[in-house]
Design a protein around this motif. Structure first.
Motif, PDB file in Angstrom:
ATOM      1  N   LEU A   1      42.924  42.803  46.431  1.00  0.00           N
ATOM      2  CA  LEU A   1      43.173  43.734  45.337  1.00  0.00           C
ATOM      3  C   LEU A   1      41.897  44.362  44.798  1.00  0.00           C
ATOM      4  CD1 LEU A   1      45.212  44.981  43.391  1.00  0.00           C
ATOM      5  CD2 LEU A   1      45.097  42.894  42.039  1.00  0.00           C
ATOM      6  N   MET A   2      40.771  43.687  44.914  1.00  0.00           N
ATOM      7  CA  MET A   2      39.538  44.194  44.329  1.00  0.00           C
ATOM      8  C   MET A   2      38.724  45.064  45.285  1.00  0.00           C
ATOM      9  SD  MET A   2      40.133  43.128  41.391  1.00  0.00           S
ATOM     10  CE  MET A   2      38.676  43.793  40.585  1.00  0.00           C
ATOM     11  N   ARG A   3      39.266  45.366  46.464  1.00  0.00           N
ATOM     12  CA  ARG A   3      38.574  46.294  47.369  1.00  0.00           C
ATOM     13  C   ARG A   3      38.494  47.658  46.698  1.00  0.00           C
ATOM     14  NH1 ARG A   3      42.109  47.093  52.657  1.00  0.00           N
ATOM     15  NH2 ARG A   3      40.722  48.880  52.883  1.00  0.00           N
ATOM     16  N   ASN A   4      37.428  48.391  46.947  1.00  0.00           N
ATOM     17  CA  ASN A   4      37.225  49.631  46.207  1.00  0.00           C
ATOM     18  C   ASN A   4      37.628  50.875  47.007  1.00  0.00           C
ATOM     19  OD1 ASN A   4      35.167  49.567  48.042  1.00  0.00           O
ATOM     20  ND2 ASN A   4      33.510  49.944  46.587  1.00  0.00           N
ATOM     21  N   ASP A   5      38.760  50.793  47.684  1.00  0.00           N
ATOM     22  CA  ASP A   5      39.312  51.982  48.321  1.00  0.00           C
ATOM     23  C   ASP A   5      40.828  51.843  48.410  1.00  0.00           C
ATOM     24  OD1 ASP A   5      39.749  50.156  50.346  1.00  0.00           O
ATOM     25  OD2 ASP A   5      39.062  51.491  51.938  1.00  0.00           O
ATOM     26  N   ASP A   6      41.478  52.838  48.961  1.00  0.00           N
ATOM     27  CA  ASP A   6      42.924  52.818  49.200  1.00  0.00           C
ATOM     28  C   ASP A   6      43.766  52.606  47.949  1.00  0.00           C
ATOM     29  OD1 ASP A   6      42.569  53.344  51.831  1.00  0.00           O
ATOM     30  OD2 ASP A   6      42.857  51.306  52.519  1.00  0.00           O
ATOM     31  N   CYS A   7      43.178  52.847  46.799  1.00  0.00           N
ATOM     32  CA  CYS A   7      43.944  52.792  45.550  1.00  0.00           C
ATOM     33  C   CYS A   7      44.627  51.450  45.321  1.00  0.00           C
ATOM     34  CB  CYS A   7      44.961  53.918  45.504  1.00  0.00           C
ATOM     35  SG  CYS A   7      44.713  54.990  44.099  1.00  0.00           S
ATOM     36  N   TYR A   8      44.050  50.373  45.832  1.00  0.00           N
ATOM     37  CA  TYR A   8      44.488  49.018  45.498  1.00  0.00           C
ATOM     38  C   TYR A   8      45.953  48.782  45.853  1.00  0.00           C
ATOM     39  CZ  TYR A   8      41.043  51.067  42.412  1.00  0.00           C
ATOM     40  OH  TYR A   8      40.033  51.827  41.905  1.00  0.00           O
ATOM     41  N   GLN A   9      46.299  49.010  47.088  1.00  0.00           N
ATOM     42  CA  GLN A   9      47.692  48.905  47.507  1.00  0.00           C
ATOM     43  C   GLN A   9      48.102  47.507  47.958  1.00  0.00           C
ATOM     44  OE1 GLN A   9      49.974  51.364  47.158  1.00  0.00           O
ATOM     45  NE2 GLN A   9      48.378  52.535  46.159  1.00  0.00           N
ATOM     46  N   THR A  10      47.214  46.548  47.922  1.00  0.00           N
ATOM     47  CA  THR A  10      47.566  45.184  48.316  1.00  0.00           C
ATOM     48  C   THR A  10      47.333  44.225  47.149  1.00  0.00           C
ATOM     49  OG1 THR A  10      45.351  44.747  49.173  1.00  0.00           O
ATOM     50  CG2 THR A  10      46.964  45.628  50.727  1.00  0.00           C
ATOM     51  N   GLY A  11      47.998  43.091  47.190  1.00  0.00           N
ATOM     52  CA  GLY A  11      47.836  42.096  46.141  1.00  0.00           C
ATOM     53  C   GLY A  11      46.565  41.294  46.312  1.00  0.00           C
ATOM     54  N   PRO A  12      46.267  40.386  45.374  1.00  0.00           N
ATOM     55  CA  PRO A  12      45.045  39.584  45.454  1.00  0.00           C
ATOM     56  C   PRO A  12      45.086  38.582  46.600  1.00  0.00           C
ATOM     57  CG  PRO A  12      46.417  38.843  43.636  1.00  0.00           C
ATOM     58  CD  PRO A  12      47.060  40.085  44.172  1.00  0.00           C
ATOM     59  N   THR A  13      43.925  38.325  47.164  1.00  0.00           N
ATOM     60  CA  THR A  13      43.817  37.311  48.211  1.00  0.00           C
ATOM     61  C   THR A  13      43.795  35.926  47.570  1.00  0.00           C
ATOM     62  OG1 THR A  13      41.406  37.324  48.137  1.00  0.00           O
ATOM     63  CG2 THR A  13      42.480  38.886  49.667  1.00  0.00           C
ATOM     64  N   ALA A  14      43.970  34.907  48.393  1.00  0.00           N
ATOM     65  CA  ALA A  14      43.869  33.528  47.909  1.00  0.00           C
ATOM     66  C   ALA A  14      42.484  33.274  47.325  1.00  0.00           C
ATOM     67  CB  ALA A  14      44.167  32.554  49.042  1.00  0.00           C
ATOM     68  N   ALA A  15      41.456  33.898  47.927  1.00  0.00           N
ATOM     69  CA  ALA A  15      40.088  33.712  47.436  1.00  0.00           C
ATOM     70  C   ALA A  15      39.910  34.356  46.067  1.00  0.00           C
ATOM     71  CB  ALA A  15      39.095  34.302  48.436  1.00  0.00           C
ATOM     72  N   GLU A  16      40.512  35.517  45.854  1.00  0.00           N
ATOM     73  CA  GLU A  16      40.425  36.165  44.542  1.00  0.00           C
ATOM     74  C   GLU A  16      41.120  35.328  43.474  1.00  0.00           C
ATOM     75  OE1 GLU A  16      40.127  40.878  45.839  1.00  0.00           O
ATOM     76  OE2 GLU A  16      42.104  39.945  45.654  1.00  0.00           O
ATOM     77  N   LEU A  17      42.309  34.826  43.794  1.00  0.00           N
ATOM     78  CA  LEU A  17      43.026  33.967  42.845  1.00  0.00           C
ATOM     79  C   LEU A  17      42.233  32.697  42.550  1.00  0.00           C
ATOM     80  CD1 LEU A  17      46.642  34.330  44.266  1.00  0.00           C
ATOM     81  CD2 LEU A  17      45.776  35.311  42.124  1.00  0.00           C
ATOM     82  N   ALA A  18      41.614  32.133  43.582  1.00  0.00           N
ATOM     83  CA  ALA A  18      40.831  30.902  43.403  1.00  0.00           C
ATOM     84  C   ALA A  18      39.589  31.162  42.556  1.00  0.00           C
ATOM     85  CB  ALA A  18      40.446  30.330  44.763  1.00  0.00           C
ATOM     86  N   ALA A  19      38.969  32.327  42.743  1.00  0.00           N
ATOM     87  CA  ALA A  19      37.770  32.652  41.944  1.00  0.00           C
ATOM     88  C   ALA A  19      38.134  32.756  40.464  1.00  0.00           C
ATOM     89  CB  ALA A  19      37.151  33.958  42.448  1.00  0.00           C
ATOM     90  N   VAL A  20      39.263  33.398  40.154  1.00  0.00           N
ATOM     91  CA  VAL A  20      39.709  33.499  38.769  1.00  0.00           C
ATOM     92  C   VAL A  20      40.049  32.112  38.221  1.00  0.00           C
ATOM     93  CG1 VAL A  20      41.538  34.358  37.248  1.00  0.00           C
ATOM     94  CG2 VAL A  20      40.556  35.860  38.994  1.00  0.00           C
ATOM     95  N   ALA A  21      40.765  31.313  39.014  1.00  0.00           N
ATOM     96  CA  ALA A  21      41.143  29.966  38.576  1.00  0.00           C
ATOM     97  C   ALA A  21      39.906  29.115  38.318  1.00  0.00           C
ATOM     98  CB  ALA A  21      42.023  29.316  39.635  1.00  0.00           C
ATOM     99  N   GLY A  22      38.889  29.254  39.169  1.00  0.00           N
ATOM    100  CA  GLY A  22      37.669  28.488  38.973  1.00  0.00           C
ATOM    101  C   GLY A  22      36.931  28.885  37.718  1.00  0.00           C
ATOM    102  N   LEU A  23      36.867  30.196  37.454  1.00  0.00           N
ATOM    103  CA  LEU A  23      36.160  30.694  36.265  1.00  0.00           C
ATOM    104  C   LEU A  23      36.881  30.292  34.988  1.00  0.00           C
ATOM    105  CD1 LEU A  23      33.889  32.464  35.038  1.00  0.00           C
ATOM    106  CD2 LEU A  23      35.449  34.410  35.251  1.00  0.00           C
ATOM    107  N   TRP A  24      38.225  30.397  35.004  1.00  0.00           N
ATOM    108  CA  TRP A  24      39.014  30.124  33.807  1.00  0.00           C
ATOM    109  C   TRP A  24      39.450  28.677  33.683  1.00  0.00           C
ATOM    110  CZ3 TRP A  24      40.618  33.724  29.976  1.00  0.00           C
ATOM    111  CH2 TRP A  24      40.100  35.011  30.154  1.00  0.00           C
ATOM    112  N   GLY A  25      39.071  27.848  34.640  1.00  0.00           N
ATOM    113  CA  GLY A  25      39.370  26.424  34.569  1.00  0.00           C
ATOM    114  C   GLY A  25      40.817  26.073  34.713  1.00  0.00           C
ATOM    115  N   THR A  26      41.513  26.822  35.577  1.00  0.00           N
ATOM    116  CA  THR A  26      42.942  26.548  35.752  1.00  0.00           C
ATOM    117  C   THR A  26      43.231  25.793  37.049  1.00  0.00           C
ATOM    118  OG1 THR A  26      43.345  28.677  36.864  1.00  0.00           O
ATOM    119  CG2 THR A  26      43.545  28.620  34.459  1.00  0.00           C
ATOM    120  N   LYS A  27      42.205  25.474  37.795  1.00  0.00           N
ATOM    121  CA  LYS A  27      42.468  24.719  39.028  1.00  0.00           C
ATOM    122  C   LYS A  27      41.841  23.343  38.954  1.00  0.00           C
ATOM    123  CE  LYS A  27      38.438  26.213  41.737  1.00  0.00           C
ATOM    124  NZ  LYS A  27      37.981  26.818  42.982  1.00  0.00           N
TER     125      LYS A  27
END
Length: 205
Positions: free
Chosen positions: A179-205
């Protein structure tokens, strides 16, 4: 008979004017050109098309200032409000886009009152055709381009991408996917790595 002909000619002229004045949608392949790279405008603000992280792995997914987000303040929930004029379908699209991040353990909820608002979601004509949106790193602001919402971009995905900046993520190069790729107008959902990065930062994992 003359009045009928005049009416028909007027109707045709009006139709022709409206049809030729309608903005032309930019093909998906042209988005990288239509949305040129932009600088990060401040230490706490990420702009779409900002210099992407060098890889899509681990901490490189996080914005350089992500560590400054006071995640404890939000209790793993961010209250957002829609500022300005929004139709019901647009409101629903924003809500579905922000809900994409729920698997990370952090949820967005529409605020009951403006006083409860932690991220203001608004249209910005200033963004024009240059970029599709802008958002603060950490809750605060999401700005979306009405031009791109009307010309080929998926509004839900636009909102979801900007929400990714609120959650601390940086833009990624096209090859990273997600989802965070900077082209194609964000037509795909977040990857497992993106979700994990957010979970790690926010302490949800």
């Amino acid at each position: 008979m003359k009045s009928i002909m005049s009416l028909l000619l007027f109707a045709f002229a009006l139709w022709f004017f409206v049809a030729t004045e309608r903005p032309t949608a930019v093909p998906m392949a042209a988005y990288a050109t239509a949305l040129p790279p932009a600088a990060i405008v401040g230490p706490d603000t990420a702009v779409n098309q900002a210099a992407p992280s060098p890889s899509g792995a681990g901490a490189e997914l996080l914005h350089p200032t992500a560590a400054l987000i006071d995640v404890a303040r939000y209790g793993r929930a961010i209250d957002y409000c829609l500022v300005g004029s929004w139709s019901d379908p647009q409101r629903a699209a924003v809500a579905s886009g922000l809900a994409i991040w729920q698997p990370s353990g952090v949820a967005f909820h529409e605020a009951a009152t403006m006083a409860d608002c932690e991220t203001a979601v608004s249209w910005s004509n200033d963004l024009g055709a240059a970029i599709a949106g802008r958002a603060t790193v950490g809750p605060g602001e999401i700005m979306l381009s009405p031009y791109w919402a009307a010309n080929g971009c998926n509004l839900a995905m636009m909102a979801a991408h900007e929400a990714g900046h609120n959650l601390g993520l940086n833009d990624q190069p096209p090859a990273a996917g997600g989802l965070m790729r900077n082209d194609d107008c964000y037509q795909t959902g977040p990857t497992a790595a993106e979700l994990a990065a957010v979970a790690g930062l926010w302490g949800t994992k």
